[in-house]
Enzyme design. Sequence first.
Site, PDB file in Angstrom:
ATOM      1  N   TYR A 129      37.765  39.903  32.807  1.00  0.00           N
ATOM      2  CA  TYR A 129      37.579  38.818  33.284  1.00  0.00           C
ATOM      3  C   TYR A 129      37.752  37.352  32.203  1.00  0.00           C
ATOM      4  O   TYR A 129      37.737  36.386  32.684  1.00  0.00           O
ATOM      5  CB  TYR A 129      36.579  38.740  34.437  1.00  0.00           C
ATOM      6  CG  TYR A 129      36.940  39.471  35.569  1.00  0.00           C
ATOM      7  CD1 TYR A 129      38.077  39.036  36.462  1.00  0.00           C
ATOM      8  CD2 TYR A 129      36.199  40.814  35.602  1.00  0.00           C
ATOM      9  CE1 TYR A 129      38.184  39.733  37.821  1.00  0.00           C
ATOM     10  CE2 TYR A 129      36.565  41.518  36.842  1.00  0.00           C
ATOM     11  CZ  TYR A 129      37.708  40.957  37.777  1.00  0.00           C
ATOM     12  OH  TYR A 129      37.843  41.794  38.820  1.00  0.00           O
ATOM     13  N   PHE A 132      27.375  40.509  45.296  1.00  0.00           N
ATOM     14  CA  PHE A 132      28.243  40.150  46.293  1.00  0.00           C
ATOM     15  C   PHE A 132      29.563  41.025  45.833  1.00  0.00           C
ATOM     16  O   PHE A 132      29.698  41.458  44.723  1.00  0.00           O
ATOM     17  CB  PHE A 132      28.439  38.877  46.546  1.00  0.00           C
ATOM     18  CG  PHE A 132      28.761  38.115  45.390  1.00  0.00           C
ATOM     19  CD1 PHE A 132      30.075  37.908  44.755  1.00  0.00           C
ATOM     20  CD2 PHE A 132      27.817  37.460  44.618  1.00  0.00           C
ATOM     21  CE1 PHE A 132      30.694  37.272  43.641  1.00  0.00           C
ATOM     22  CE2 PHE A 132      28.206  36.788  43.380  1.00  0.00           C
ATOM     23  CZ  PHE A 132      29.402  36.569  43.170  1.00  0.00           C
TER      24      PHE A 132
END
Length: 401
Positions: A124, A401
């Site tokens: 990322y 999450f």
Amino acid sequence: MSDYVVRVLEEDEKHAAQTVFRGSLHHPPSTDEEWEHAADGYPARRSFGAFRSGRIVGSAQSFGSAMVVPGGKVLPLAAVSRVGVRADHTRRGVLTELMSAQLRQLRELDEPLAALHATESVIYGRFGYGVATRGRTVEAESTRGRTLPPMPSSGEIRLLEPDEMMTVLPGLYERIGLRRPGMMARPESWWRMVVQRRLSLKEHLTVAVHSGPDGDDGFVAYQTSVTPPSEDRTLTVQDLHGTSLGVVLDLWRFLLGVDLVRSVSAWLRPLDEPVELIVPNRGECRTTALGEETWLRLVDVPAALAARSYGDADPVVVEVHDRFLPENAGSYRVGPEGVERTDARADLELPVDALAMLYLGDVSASVLATTGRLTAHDPDALLRADRLFTTGAPPWSGTFF
């Protein structure tokens, strides 16, 4: 990428997107019961798919949340998850197109921050994400029946029944509040995906609530496991929050005193949580791992920089590079009085992923320069930037999450 189309998913395509995502992690497809709970993770208009010949081969989604930044201001946040590309379509630019489409959408939604948890760290950074919060895995031996160091105690502990968890925990987390940079809000869908899903699938989850003079002020959710052949039980902390450090340590004392448990393990706790100081011997509490927690992306650099507070130092001019969102690129004068764009010569120069590492205070400008992630055109500006971006406590999210 000419053979691929990236677009927002239709409702009847989301289950297939979940199958692609799980496959990218080497997991089998969700059962119908599992999908019933996983569907909350694919909000309308925020779930993207990459298609080839009409078949979905990649996915990425986000849900709306909020994050507190240094100084206490809470900014809209996109929580990014369920990112994956099918194994037979990797290395073809599919993920780049998915992340590009998502970032453009987040700009349109006026969400200045995005965050994710990375399964692989190598992925990322090239999309402008940087590690902004870290945590440590703590393992401590049970203290039951032994004399403990004195510590003020200001509350009582009670266990919740399963049918109380979904009614008590969301409001209690909101009452506890976003107490340090990096903490994030939990929408109702998060509680359904994380807590209600476990209860519906009959997973054994124990929740203890701490109550002080003003009512409920902390909680811990945990599970226990047995390690054969010894039958030793380990208590594993899933979620632990309190309105103060005292409340958090009270909950730790409760965990360490649970009967028939040999040790307590907690993943990604704050770097400065002093569990070692509440056990009989510091050697019985170990940090077994240090790890990245939240990867942060500044989607709107000027808005994000203007929202946080800064320490007492003369301003510095910071030049930012952003390949995916070029409107962020440029120079910014950052000082205690605020942030503004400028044409002045840059003191410091860095890519947007390194700015994310600096933004919440996890890493200093001097460290970024020493490791080659930041260029200092004026070496004296590094000390000023260190003071400007410093925070009182290490940033931490505490929400997965």
